[in-house]
Design an enzyme around this catalytic site. Structure first.
Site, mmCIF file in Angstrom:
data_model
loop_
_atom_site.group_PDB
_atom_site.id
_atom_site.type_symbol
_atom_site.label_atom_id
_atom_site.label_comp_id
_atom_site.label_asym_id
_atom_site.label_seq_id
_atom_site.Cartn_x
_atom_site.Cartn_y
_atom_site.Cartn_z
ATOM 1 N N GLU A 28 -5.164 -9.100 3.038
ATOM 2 C CA GLU A 28 -5.915 -8.727 4.232
ATOM 3 C C GLU A 28 -7.229 -9.479 4.416
ATOM 4 O OE1 GLU A 28 -3.197 -5.184 3.585
ATOM 5 O OE2 GLU A 28 -4.216 -6.678 2.372
ATOM 6 N N GLU B 122 0.826 -1.204 0.000
ATOM 7 C CA GLU B 122 0.000 0.000 0.000
ATOM 8 C C GLU B 122 0.866 1.263 0.000
ATOM 9 O OE1 GLU B 122 -4.053 -0.424 2.004
ATOM 10 O OE2 GLU B 122 -2.815 -1.788 3.196
#
Length: 261
Positions: free
Chosen positions: A133, A113
């Protein structure tokens, strides 16, 4: 010892994650140092390009799970921890100079990210990348859900995030997640070659073109970043409720067993 170091090579500043004994896992202390280093690079007029890389065997294994789990019982910590993380990706994206992320071996979760906030990504052939995730009942909430679709397209972003699978550098290059892939032993040289291409142009024009393209690609970024954390809070609350219900069922089953005995 500093968790993030900086090294100037002419007009290029290398910002280096320096927690190799923990696979450069990103805890709050490292992220705060990283944000400071990125701000300093952004504010220094002598720096025309930034390279973000990691010391040791991997670029970064992502969020420090030990620290994250220690916050699990405190819902008030989610937003502050997420904001520290998000600040680093936003600084990479917002500074008016190109940021190149040099990836080797591992770049997953929060590390990817942050890398998505960079302008260009170059990876070694042995790299593995992904956003896993959803395996843990949460979503990429520090820009991954917002930035990945703009980089690889909506369909590919959905596949990567919703399946949680990791991909190798070759596939990452094929779908546009990384710009260049090279043998591991050539990574430093190839990164410098890419940087030299950037430095051969007007730094003002490069920086301003970056700003226009980012605004075009992600016009609703502020809204979707806020949506990410709102959804994350919902996911965490849902997991907490599921755990509570499971605990109640276990207690009921135990009570019934005792009564039957």
């Amino acid at each position: 010892m500093s968790l993030v170091t900086a090294e100037d090579r002419g007009a290029v500043r290398h910002v280096v994650l320096n927690r190799p004994e923990k696979r450069n896992a990103m805890n709050q202390a490292l992220l705060l140092e990283l944000a400071d280093a990125l701000r300093a690079a952004s504010d220094d007029a002598s720096v025309h390009c930034v390279v973000l890389r990691g010391e040791g065997p991997v670029f970064s294994a992502g969020v420090d799970l030990g620290e994250l789990m220690s916050f699990a019982g405190d819902p008030n910590v989610l937003r502050p921890f997420r904001n520290v993380f998000l600040d680093c990706a936003n600084l990479c994206e917002s500074m008016p100079k190109p940021v190149v992320c040099q990836i080797h071996h591992t770049c997953v979760g929060g590390a990817l990210e942050v890398a998505l906030g960079c302008d260009l990504r170059i990876a070694s052939e042995d790299s593995r990348l992904g956003l896993p995730e959803v395996k843990f009942g949460i979503i990429p909430d520090v820009g991954g859900s917002s930035r990945l679709p703009a980089v690889v397209g909506l369909g590919r972003a959905k596949e990567l995030i919703m399946t949680a699978r990791l991909i190798d550098a070759s596939e990452a290059h094929r779908i546009g997640l990384v710009n260049r892939v090279v043998p591991a032993q050539e990574l430093d040289t190839a990164t410098q070659a890419l940087v030299d291409e950037l430095l051969a142009n007007s730094p003002v024009a490069v920086g301003r073109s970056k700003r226009v393209m980012d605004a075009s690609a992600r016009p609703a970024l502020t809204t979707t970043l806020e949506m990410e954390v709102a959804v994350q809070e919902y996911c965490v609350a849902a997991m907490r409720e599921s755990a509570r219900e499971a605990g109640e069922r276990a207690e009921e089953a135990e009570t019934e067993t005792v009564a039957a005995g």
